[in-house]
Enzyme design. Structure first.
Site, PDB file in Angstrom:
ATOM      1  N   SER A  79       0.788  -1.242   0.000  1.00  0.00           N
ATOM      2  CA  SER A  79       0.000   0.000   0.000  1.00  0.00           C
ATOM      3  C   SER A  79       0.816   1.287   0.000  1.00  0.00           C
ATOM      4  O   SER A  79       0.238   2.359  -0.184  1.00  0.00           O
ATOM      5  CB  SER A  79      -0.947   0.017   1.200  1.00  0.00           C
ATOM      6  N   LYS A  82       0.334   3.580  -2.852  1.00  0.00           N
ATOM      7  CA  LYS A  82      -0.812   4.500  -2.942  1.00  0.00           C
ATOM      8  C   LYS A  82      -0.361   5.965  -2.905  1.00  0.00           C
ATOM      9  O   LYS A  82      -1.003   6.840  -3.480  1.00  0.00           O
ATOM     10  CB  LYS A  82      -1.818   4.191  -1.820  1.00  0.00           C
ATOM     11  N   TYR A 203      -3.235  -2.254 -10.502  1.00  0.00           N
ATOM     12  CA  TYR A 203      -3.133  -2.081  -9.043  1.00  0.00           C
ATOM     13  C   TYR A 203      -2.301  -3.215  -8.428  1.00  0.00           C
ATOM     14  O   TYR A 203      -1.402  -2.964  -7.604  1.00  0.00           O
ATOM     15  CB  TYR A 203      -4.543  -2.022  -8.434  1.00  0.00           C
ATOM     16  N   TYR A 255      -4.315   3.587   7.830  1.00  0.00           N
ATOM     17  CA  TYR A 255      -5.635   2.934   7.899  1.00  0.00           C
ATOM     18  C   TYR A 255      -6.418   3.375   9.129  1.00  0.00           C
ATOM     19  O   TYR A 255      -6.375   4.540   9.503  1.00  0.00           O
ATOM     20  CB  TYR A 255      -5.504   1.405   7.867  1.00  0.00           C
ATOM     21  N   VAL A 273       1.160  -3.738   3.741  1.00  0.00           N
ATOM     22  CA  VAL A 273       1.169  -5.042   4.424  1.00  0.00           C
ATOM     23  C   VAL A 273       2.422  -5.875   4.130  1.00  0.00           C
ATOM     24  O   VAL A 273       2.616  -6.925   4.735  1.00  0.00           O
ATOM     25  CB  VAL A 273      -0.099  -5.890   4.128  1.00  0.00           C
TER      26      VAL A 273
END
Ligand code: GLN
Length: 322
Positions: A79, A82, A203, A255, A273
């Site tokens: 992530s 992102k 992605y 998160y 992760v």
């Protein structure tokens, strides 16, 4: 939007010896915390990581660095990509266009949640959760090939050796049904900007870029330095966009732990992760951390512990100076 100040140089300089001691102690604290977490296994390839691995890399605007532990180990960016996806969207689509398609609101839900997207809104809450990142990828999927975006990642991370980790990509593509559910939900709502299969495949590939703690430190440094690579002078991200990026990292980057991390650490950061965390601290200073043992939110448990210590001891919390 009004131009944002870059802010570089207004903070007191850090003492070199103290900085080294603080990072050394943070490394010890992180190592100690690692056994309390668990390596991600919902992407089978990630389960192969060593739960006790831990590394911290610091890079500042003068080119000084500190390295502790597993800083050379390559792992998938997950992530943390992102941040790069949002930086690219802001650069090529602009602020107004980007936020026509994704919101900038913390979700308070887990990174892969679909709940609020289905019940409360047609647009994903923010670009740092899966739904928002997938939506942002759909804004780029018709304009950019994977290789071009990988090249952007290499530039932003000052790391020409970033490649696609084929094993992670394959593992993720085989098991990524929840992300497929997200992309088709976005399509069903009429908001997705590109073909769903093409979008989710891009992605998956972007999550599978292989980086190390040093690459993340360099990314953090560019963000912390107002979007300018301090060594080449290249201005990759314009200051207004850096401000947006940092704000969204601060409010949404960890998160459903973002609020607590914001209070305890207070440094714009993003986790993945795979165990990576990028932090854009004052100075300018980038900190890249790697520790695949995760807390229940999906953040590296060792890296969070280490950052608490570093921020507290070096007064890195953004509100220490407001
Ligand atoms: N590739 C992962 C996923 O989509 C990224 C999630 C993460 O790092 N939190 O599930």
């Amino acid at each position: 939007m009004k131009a944002a100040p870059t802010g570089a140089g207004v903070f007191p300089k850090l003492n070199k010896e103290k900085t080294r001691e603080v990072f050394a102690r943070a490394y010890e604290l992180g190592l100690k915390a690692a056994p309390e977490g668990r390596v991600a296994d919902y992407i089978p390839e990630l389960a192969k990581a060593d739960p006790n691995a831990f590394g911290i890399y610091m890079l500042n605007g003068e080119g000084e660095s500190l390295a502790f532990g597993d800083v050379g180990t390559r792992f998938s960016i997950q992530s943390v990509c992102k941040v790069i996806i949002l930086a690219i969207a802001l650069k090529f689509k602009g602020f107004e266009e980007t936020f026509k398609h994704v919101m900038m609101e913390p979700s308070g839900d887990s990174f892969n949640s679909i709940l609020k997207l289905d019940l409360r809104s047609n647009l994903p809450f923010n670009p740092m959760i899966n739904a928002g990142a997938i939506q942002t990828v759909s804004m780029l999927a018709n304009d950019f090939e994977f290789e071009e975006i990988m090249q952007f990642a290499r530039e932003l991370c000052m790391d020409p050796n970033i490649v696609l980790d084929e094993a992670v990509y394959k593992s993720e593509a085989e098991t990524g049904d929840r992300n497929r559910a997200i992309v088709y939900l976005l399509k069903s709502k009429g908001v997705l900007m590109a073909d769903p299969e093409k979008t989710v495949d891009l992605y998956f590939k972007l999550c599978s870029l292989s980086v190390n703690a040093r690459s993340l430190a360099a990314l953090g440094l560019v963000i912390s330095n107002g979007g300018v690579n301090p060594f080449s002078g290249e201005n990759w991200i314009e200051p207004n966009h850096v401000r947006t990026l940092k704000s969204i990292m601060f409010t949404c980057g960890m998160y459903d732990f973002s609020g607590e991390f914001g209070v305890r650490v207070g440094v714009p950061s993003k986790s993945g992760v795979g165990g990576g965390i990028v932090c854009a601290a004052r100075g300018p200073m980038g900190i890249g951390l790697y520790g695949p043992s995760l807390d229940p939110y999906g953040n590296s448990i060792a890296a969070v512990r280490a950052m608490e210590h570093i921020s507290e001891e070096l007064d890195l919390h953004v509100f220490d100076y407001l």
